[in-house]
Enzyme design. Structure first.
Site, PDB file in Angstrom:
ATOM      1  N   CYS A   2      31.847  75.239  55.394  1.00 48.61           N
ATOM      2  CA  CYS A   2      31.345  74.247  54.454  1.00 48.61           C
ATOM      3  C   CYS A   2      32.548  73.682  53.718  1.00 48.61           C
ATOM      4  CB  CYS A   2      30.351  74.862  53.471  1.00 48.61           C
ATOM      5  SG  CYS A   2      29.721  73.669  52.263  1.00 48.61           S
ATOM      6  N   GLU A 104      29.073  67.898  58.011  1.00 48.61           N
ATOM      7  CA  GLU A 104      29.725  68.641  59.083  1.00 48.61           C
ATOM      8  C   GLU A 104      30.103  67.653  60.169  1.00 48.61           C
ATOM      9  OE1 GLU A 104      31.768  71.134  59.603  1.00 48.61           O
ATOM     10  OE2 GLU A 104      30.249  72.311  58.548  1.00 48.61           O
TER      11      GLU A 104
END
Length: 219
Positions: A2, A104
């Protein structure tokens, strides 16, 4: 992993979603939160201090570490409870990082394509984290990651640990220090609750920070 997320839900909405007594606060909307910046976190600063929503530096380096020690932004669930670097914070200094979703990147022809991942119902997500006082005396944090689940697997091999509503209180409870106790009390948000879509490559630059970054990419 993350490494970038968005948080734009106002403080009252986050406070209601948390469903725990929380000192008054505020949130500045951000659509491209990058490491090495101050981010919003929920924590007990020092037991028995009340729960607060305040700023944490996104970069974890405990106060006892050397200046040359690493400053990770993530900690893996596989090692966070046993690693000498993380285990003290895992036992005593857990926190939550609120987000409306995270970014992402998936390999694609011509380069990596960014995606925005969030709840299908667009409610905020709560990311599990740990924090520690840094050598400068200010709090720094890392977000926990795990192997990707559900639709998140289509984008990247790992994802942040997203907790369900019933797990927020036990995760923050400073009286819970044992790994096995936490495992029995804390559960992940169901993978079916998540969705994603491709977004503009403009998110690649942290200087870009506006609502259009989370809009589905054209074409």
């Amino acid at each position: 992993m993350c490494g970038r997320f968005a948080l734009f839900s106002p403080y009252p909405a986050l406070s209601r979603a948390l469903r725990l007594p929380l000192a008054p606060g505020k949130v500045i909307p951000r659509y491209n939160v990058a490491p090495g910046t101050w981010i919003t976190g929920v924590r007990h600063p020092d037991e028995p201090a009340p729960l607060v929503m305040d700023d944490l530096w996104w970069g974890y380096r405990p106060h006892w570490a050397r200046e040359t020690s690493p400053e990770p932004i993530n900690a893996t669930v596989e090692k966070v409870a046993t690693s000498p670097y993380f285990r003290g914070a895992f036992a005593h200094h857990r926190c939550l990082i609120p987000a409306d979703g995270w970014y992402e990147w998936r390999p694609a022809e011509g380069g990596k394509q960014p995606y925005f991942l969030c709840r299908r119902d667009r409610e905020p997500v709560w990311l599990a984290g740990i924090w520690s006082e840094r050598p400068d005396g200010k709090p720094g944090c890392a977000i926990l990651t795990e192997p990707a689940r559900g639709v998140a697997r289509e984008i990247h091999g790992r994802m942040p640990v997203v907790l369900d509503a019933e797990s927020l209180a036990p995760w923050l409870d400073p009286r819970v220090t044992e790994r096995e106790t936490l495992r029995g009390a804390v559960h992940h948000l169901a993978a079916e609750a998540l969705t994603h879509w491709p977004v503009s490559h403009r998110v690649n630059r942290p200087v870009n920070d506006e609502p259009s970054l989370i809009a589905p990419a054209a074409g």
